[in-house]
Design an enzyme around this catalytic site. Structure first.
Site, mmCIF file in Angstrom:
data_model
loop_
_atom_site.group_PDB
_atom_site.id
_atom_site.type_symbol
_atom_site.label_atom_id
_atom_site.label_comp_id
_atom_site.label_asym_id
_atom_site.label_seq_id
_atom_site.Cartn_x
_atom_site.Cartn_y
_atom_site.Cartn_z
ATOM 1 N N ASP A 76 36.061 24.830 45.675
ATOM 2 C CA ASP A 76 35.538 25.586 46.806
ATOM 3 C C ASP A 76 34.871 26.844 46.244
ATOM 4 O O ASP A 76 35.128 27.230 45.093
ATOM 5 C CB ASP A 76 36.697 25.964 47.741
ATOM 6 C CG ASP A 76 36.256 26.838 48.893
ATOM 7 O OD1 ASP A 76 35.212 26.543 49.495
ATOM 8 O OD2 ASP A 76 36.945 27.837 49.163
ATOM 9 N N ASP B 138 34.141 30.171 48.343
ATOM 10 C CA ASP B 138 34.616 31.449 48.887
ATOM 11 C C ASP B 138 36.111 31.636 48.687
ATOM 12 O O ASP B 138 36.926 30.845 49.152
ATOM 13 C CB ASP B 138 34.245 31.557 50.370
ATOM 14 C CG ASP B 138 32.737 31.598 50.551
ATOM 15 O OD1 ASP B 138 32.114 32.527 50.018
ATOM 16 O OD2 ASP B 138 32.193 30.680 51.183
ATOM 17 N N ASP C 176 41.264 27.035 49.230
ATOM 18 C CA ASP C 176 42.115 28.066 49.830
ATOM 19 C C ASP C 176 42.125 28.052 51.349
ATOM 20 O O ASP C 176 42.981 28.664 51.970
ATOM 21 C CB ASP C 176 41.640 29.455 49.372
ATOM 22 C CG ASP C 176 40.246 29.788 49.891
ATOM 23 O OD1 ASP C 176 40.137 30.470 50.919
ATOM 24 O OD2 ASP C 176 39.274 29.336 49.269
#
Length: 466
Positions: free
Chosen positions: A18, A20, A217
């Site tokens: 991922d 961000d 996350d």
């Protein structure tokens, strides 16, 4: 990290990240300095890499593109390209569904965004919309009719309802919402997800889910964590992500990605050997003033913090003033630091023996300052300086024994005591040629019983330049 998980990691052929708050802080733009090295090492090991993000490819910032990943799974799996820009897969939303969605947003009085493969537009600008979208896509323009001339792969809600907002049944049959911000959700095809996109890549490569590792996350990583063979949650991850993760690593700012991959045995620290180029080393300098001349030594507090702190404090307190080098063996080392002059005394600033601090970057090459001890973790005040100038081994032979090549070269050309590595803490290195001349002069003095000099070699004082 348990052995079973490390064993599973041996099957990994591709890793998806991922963006961000995994690779990059979404608020500050911070990317850990070791991330490019992570991608480079994975590539060298034959492990493919990919980005799996809710962002469009136009929102993948330059520093992430510069990592040169093999695949970009964007828009939560709706649009996928390889690193050459070839489209691997796309899943656009039917135009009539886009129109129905826009009509619904007007009905429930919320704002929306429309996302194409390489651009996105907003229905309008408000402070709430700017706070939500600008950290990801700064300066998006307003264009309510963007869908008229562009294929749409994803849409956004902008509202304050949060999880209370649900799509009407007519839309929910083909679309679903994935919450990514307190004021926004991604609206994606019901069959679409990062997991579905990653699966397209994995199938094309002829791999299996057990060959996939993922880092994430947020909630839009949930399906991906279910799919992958190994899932790693960042330290600040949503609780639901942590519950699904096989492993929870440190935060991005704490080098969580590198820490996890090092634990899996997939990357290694990039080693720097300060003794190879001592002239460029910055930090505290100790000058051991003796009755035979000065020994100027650069200390390594980053590698051996407790040892250096002990040596500096004792030096500044005058602990070593008037102490002799009680044991000198030519072509080996000179040893001192015991106020009793017997080799049986001395204590640290900690009041007791303290632990060894071995570093992969420091070795007992000629001129090294090391701690004397009586066995593992028995450091006090005594130290020695390696003087040996000759080893009967070539660089190739030493490197074959497991020493890094730059260190093997020093050992072969200059000498040292490699058999003391990982037995004695190295925490400094002679800094100039004049100091080596003094070292050799001291090593050449006449000695008697127990290798003690016939005439005292005295440490007059040790000066510290912080």
């Amino acid at each position: 990290m348990d052995a079973k998980l490390r064993y599973k990691a041996k099957k990994i052929k591709i890793i998806f990240f991922d963006i961000d708050d995994t690779l990059r802080n979404s608020k500050t733009g911070f990317v850990p300095s070791n991330i490019p090295r992570v991608f480079k090492q994975l590539r060298e090991k034959g492990i493919l890499t990919g980005i799996a993000t809710g962002r469009g490819i136009f929102g993948v910032v330059p520093e992430i593109k510069a990592l040169n990943p093999d695949f970009f799974v964007t828009l939560n799996g709706a649009y996928i390209e390889d690193k050459k820009g070839n489209v691997i897969y796309s899943n656009k939303i039917a135009k009539d569904k886009v129109e129905e969605y826009i009509a619904w947003t007007k009905e429930v009085e919320i704002d929306y965004g429309l996302v194409g493969s390489h651009a996105a537009k907003l229905s309008r600008r408000t402070e709430m919309i700017s706070q939500a979208i600008d950290p990801i896509y700064p300066n998006l323009e307003v264009d309510r009719d963007f869908y008229q001339n562009e294929d749409i792969y994803q849409m956004w809600t902008f509202e304050e309802q949060g999880d209370d907002l649900t799509l009407p049944d007519s839309l929910a049959s083909t679309l679903r919402m994935v919450r990514w911000h307190e004021h926004s959700s991604d609206v994606v095809p019901i069959s679409g997800s990062k997991a579905a996109g990653v699966a397209k890549v994995v199938d094309q490569l002829g791999l299996k889910p057990e060959n996939v590792m993922v880092f994430g996350d947020g909630l839009n990583d949930l399906e991906l964590f279910d799919y992958a063979g190994i899932s790693v949650a960042m330290g600040i991850s949503h609780d639901k992500i942590k519950e699904k993760a096989d492993y929870i690593t440190k935060t991005l700012e704490e080098d969580g990605i590198f820490d996890a991959l090092e634990g899996f045995g997939m990357v290694e620290k990039e080693l720097h050997f300060p003794q190879v180029d001592i002239e460029t080393v910055e930090g505290p300098i100790a000058t051991i003033k003796t009755n035979h001349g000065d020994l100027r030594i650069k200390l390594f507090p980053e590698h051996a913090p407790k040892t250096v702190a002990n040596f500096i404090a004792l030096s500044k307190d005058g602990y070593y003033d008037g102490v002799i080098f009680h044991r000198i063996i030519k072509d080996f080392m000179i040893q001192g630091g015991d106020p009793t002059g017997t080799g049986m005394g001395g204590e640290s600033i900690y009041g007791e023996s303290f632990e060894d601090e071995f570093s992969e970057e420091l070795y007992n090459v000629r001129g090294a300052l090391s701690m004397a001890n009586a066995g593992p973790n028995t450091n006090g005040s005594q130290f020695f300086i390696v003087q040996n100038q000759h080893l009967p081994y070539s660089k190739k032979e030493i490197a074959r024994g497991g020493w890094p090549e730059p260190i093997a070269e020093i050992y072969a050309e200059q000498g040292g005591t490699p058999h003391l590595d990982r037995r004695h803490t190295v925490f400094g290195q002679l800094a100039d040629e004049a100091s080596y001349e003094v070292l050799d002069a001291i090593a050449g003095v006449e000695t008697g019983a127990m290798d003690k000099p016939v005439e005292d070699v005295v440490i007059e004082t040790i000066e510290i330049e912080d």
